[in-house]
Design a protein around this motif. Sequence first.
Motif, PDB file in Angstrom:
ATOM      1  N   ALA A 136       0.863  -1.183   0.000  1.00 30.07           N
ATOM      2  CA  ALA A 136       0.000   0.000   0.000  1.00 30.07           C
ATOM      3  C   ALA A 136       0.898   1.230   0.000  1.00 30.07           C
ATOM      4  CB  ALA A 136      -0.926   0.009   1.215  1.00 30.07           C
ATOM      5  N   TYR A 137       0.472   2.283  -0.672  1.00 32.04           N
ATOM      6  CA  TYR A 137       1.312   3.476  -0.773  1.00 32.04           C
ATOM      7  C   TYR A 137       0.452   4.730  -0.756  1.00 32.04           C
ATOM      8  CZ  TYR A 137      -0.203   4.480  -5.520  1.00 32.04           C
ATOM      9  OH  TYR A 137      -0.967   4.810  -6.612  1.00 32.04           O
ATOM     10  N   VAL A 138       1.103   5.845  -0.439  1.00 30.78           N
ATOM     11  CA  VAL A 138       0.519   7.166  -0.579  1.00 30.78           C
ATOM     12  C   VAL A 138       1.605   8.086  -1.123  1.00 30.78           C
ATOM     13  CG1 VAL A 138       1.064   7.807   1.805  1.00 30.78           C
ATOM     14  CG2 VAL A 138      -0.760   9.028   0.574  1.00 30.78           C
ATOM     15  N   ASP A 139       1.227   8.967  -2.024  1.00 36.57           N
ATOM     16  CA  ASP A 139       2.178   9.849  -2.714  1.00 36.57           C
ATOM     17  C   ASP A 139       1.538  11.229  -2.826  1.00 36.57           C
ATOM     18  OD1 ASP A 139       4.110  11.033  -4.261  1.00 36.57           O
ATOM     19  OD2 ASP A 139       4.128   9.493  -5.806  1.00 36.57           O
ATOM     20  N   VAL A 140       2.212  12.249  -2.315  1.00 37.85           N
ATOM     21  CA  VAL A 140       1.637  13.593  -2.248  1.00 37.85           C
ATOM     22  C   VAL A 140       2.590  14.588  -2.892  1.00 37.85           C
ATOM     23  CG1 VAL A 140       0.776  15.421  -0.720  1.00 37.85           C
ATOM     24  CG2 VAL A 140       0.419  13.017  -0.118  1.00 37.85           C
ATOM     25  N   ALA A 189       6.417  10.522  -0.406  1.00 33.05           N
ATOM     26  CA  ALA A 189       5.794   9.227  -0.682  1.00 33.05           C
ATOM     27  C   ALA A 189       6.153   8.264   0.429  1.00 33.05           C
ATOM     28  CB  ALA A 189       6.256   8.677  -2.028  1.00 33.05           C
ATOM     29  N   LEU A 190       5.237   7.357   0.711  1.00 32.50           N
ATOM     30  CA  LEU A 190       5.429   6.331   1.730  1.00 32.50           C
ATOM     31  C   LEU A 190       4.817   5.034   1.207  1.00 32.50           C
ATOM     32  CD1 LEU A 190       6.631   6.214   4.630  1.00 32.50           C
ATOM     33  CD2 LEU A 190       4.272   6.367   5.470  1.00 32.50           C
ATOM     34  N   ARG A 191       5.582   3.946   1.332  1.00 27.38           N
ATOM     35  CA  ARG A 191       5.099   2.656   0.825  1.00 27.38           C
ATOM     36  C   ARG A 191       5.418   1.548   1.830  1.00 27.38           C
ATOM     37  NH1 ARG A 191       4.252   0.301  -4.527  1.00 27.38           N
ATOM     38  NH2 ARG A 191       4.555  -1.955  -4.458  1.00 27.38           N
TER      39      ARG A 191
END
Length: 784
Positions: free
Chosen positions: A457-461, A474-476
């Motif tokens: 799962a990841y989030v990218d801003v 970004a965090l994965r």
Amino acid sequence: MSICAPTFAANETAASGEAAAPATADLDAVIVTGTRGGTRTQFDTMVPIDVFTADDVRAVESSDVNDILAQLVPSFVVQRLPMSDGLVFVRPATLRALSPDHTLVLVNGRRFHRSALLGARGAQGPDLAQIPAAAIKRIEVLRDGAAAQYGSDAIAGVINIILDDSVGGSVTLNTSEYSAGDGRAWGGDVGYGFALGERGTLRLFASHNQSDPTSRSRQRPDAIAFQQAHPELDVPNPVQRWGQPELESSKFGFNLDLSLGGYTTLYGYGLYGTSDGLSDFNWRNPDTNSELYRQTTVFPGFDLRTIYPVGFSPQYGNESKDLHVLGGLRGLLGDNLSWDASVGHGRSSIDYTLGNSFNGSLGPDSPTDFYLGNLEQKETNLNLDFVYPWQLATLQAPVNVAFGAEHRKETYTVGQGDAASWAVGPGAAAGLAPNASGAPGFSPSQSGSWDQTSRAAYVDVEVPLGVRFSLGGALRYEDFSSFGDSLNGKLSARWEMADGLALRGAWSTGFRAPTPGQLYSTSTTQGLDTNTLLVFNTGRLSPDDPIAQALGAKPLQPEESESLTLGLAWQGPGGFSGSLDLYRIAVDDRFGTSASQQVPASMSNPMRYTSVYWFTNDFDTVTRGVDLVANHRSQLALGDLRMTLAWNHNRTEVTSGSTALATNEAQKRIFEDRLPRNKGSLSATLGQSRWEWMARARYYGKWTDSTGNSTGEIFQDFGDMLMFDLAVTWKASAALSLRIGADNLFDRYPDEAVFQASRGLIYSRNAPYDTDGRNVHAQLHYRF
């Protein structure tokens, strides 16, 4: 990890990294790699990216994407490696001198599968040669760590290959030959794009290429002595061939983008390729190879000289089939939330054969041709991605928020070879060598199937803080069935200090997970000692093999990295643009091979291994370097002039681990000096109404080679190498063009590999460039 952008340009909504200066494209060109935003240009992005158009790709005389990138990207190096088993056909390619599996390859922004071959130090990277060059619309190369965005493997960078989605057709015919009179190649490709009404496009493409072998060999001294000792025999000259293999390949595929109405789009692509190649192995001398030519009471009256009176050089065959298909849907939820769901499946399958060989331990019952077995890598990826432009009252532009999840399954299979290829026959007790001579087949104990799953799962801003400053993060999180989980992050920033001048930088952590093939498979290889000229068997055991564990093997863990990038990008009046980027990449627990060890006499050794080794997390490295790309474009009285200077300086140091120990200084030297620290190119293209002229200089710095002996390494330092290319294109019409040129125009060769003279080799097989001299080529291209 795939990505979805809010825009819906066909087949370009997903990608990797962030940006810098291109090699030949404008900095204003929109890129899709390294950003989830839909309107980024190379000048806007926060880390370096090179962009190469279809014209750039076609300007390189090769149908192999490896060779194309080696000429276009200064930090990209690919080797020929003649007579190196499977590496002859699946050639190792490195970005920034890191491992071949430290670079993530995407096609249309989606992960491309690995090759089935485990190469040098066990590296298992994608085989770029399986992607048809004629089907490429453009290539985006992200030169920065991106594991927090894409997952495992994106330590050195990301290569994103965008497939052609144009309407209309094209046909290309190619031919080339080396000035030495060998290596003739010919082939062609055809592609046609259909407009599906107003709803999308479907493009089909196919290519076929065939090349003859090259030979840069001298007669081996021991073969000369053998001929003198046996004047009644006709010994081939040379007895073995050092050069490029005989190779034939065909590739087919499609690229689809179809609107289903509203905001929903169906997309997909498929790539399928086959190749068939043949390469020489080392010559077996009847007068000195007692493990094959010994007469024993086990086989009364049998003498191998009746089959191979002048010795033999085994012929190594590689038959591969490669498939990658992907399908997906993308659309909008509400007014702003875009979504993208896809499933992709890739498979690399390689069958190995060995002809003109013999299993000495079977005596007269041995065949001369063997099926060695099959390697297969299969991967299935499921992706679900979202992008939301979040408009805050305090910001002029929206914050781009991307998030998603991925599920991936990898399966590695080793298929058994013919029994005779791995058999230990009755003659082994009398000292006759078991296994097919040259490349033992996969035995029942080596065959099997192993898999690994991962969930991520990841989030990218991306946050625009005014018109000149932006931040990214970004965090994965990823969990693997084989060893556990991993959490990686990335921070990036860009500040446009003045119009046309931007400062940018990034920090990130990354990782590369061990694959099922690296975790569980085993193999046997044969080599030739340049001192003794004797063939030796080496066994690679899995880390959990009882013998390996008894000798000190430990379970494999992921490689971990930390990357720092700082650079400038500029574009201004007068047609000047470019970038200068400094980088530092620290990789811990690097994947390598243990020191070779003798099998204790108390342990069973039916394969008669001279030594054994296994994959291990061996050492730590720090890579530092600088990339310079400078472009200039101007209108002259003679035509449109485009110039590009690309330069890379790269140095890797082993900082800790067994490779750094004083007792293993040879391996440390090999690792640090095996590739040039400097590589660059300067190209100029002058375009007129009907003519286009291209001149290019390619430079490779000094490097060091080694023999790979079982009885101690021998080193040789090689000087720098400068080659010039020239090509001219005549445009007969808007649709028809003819291109004629020469690579290595002045037919330059590198220093001779003096320590390999005993094997008949003239130029090092580990050279980071082509050692076959001038290559003359022609291309006829027609668009309709």
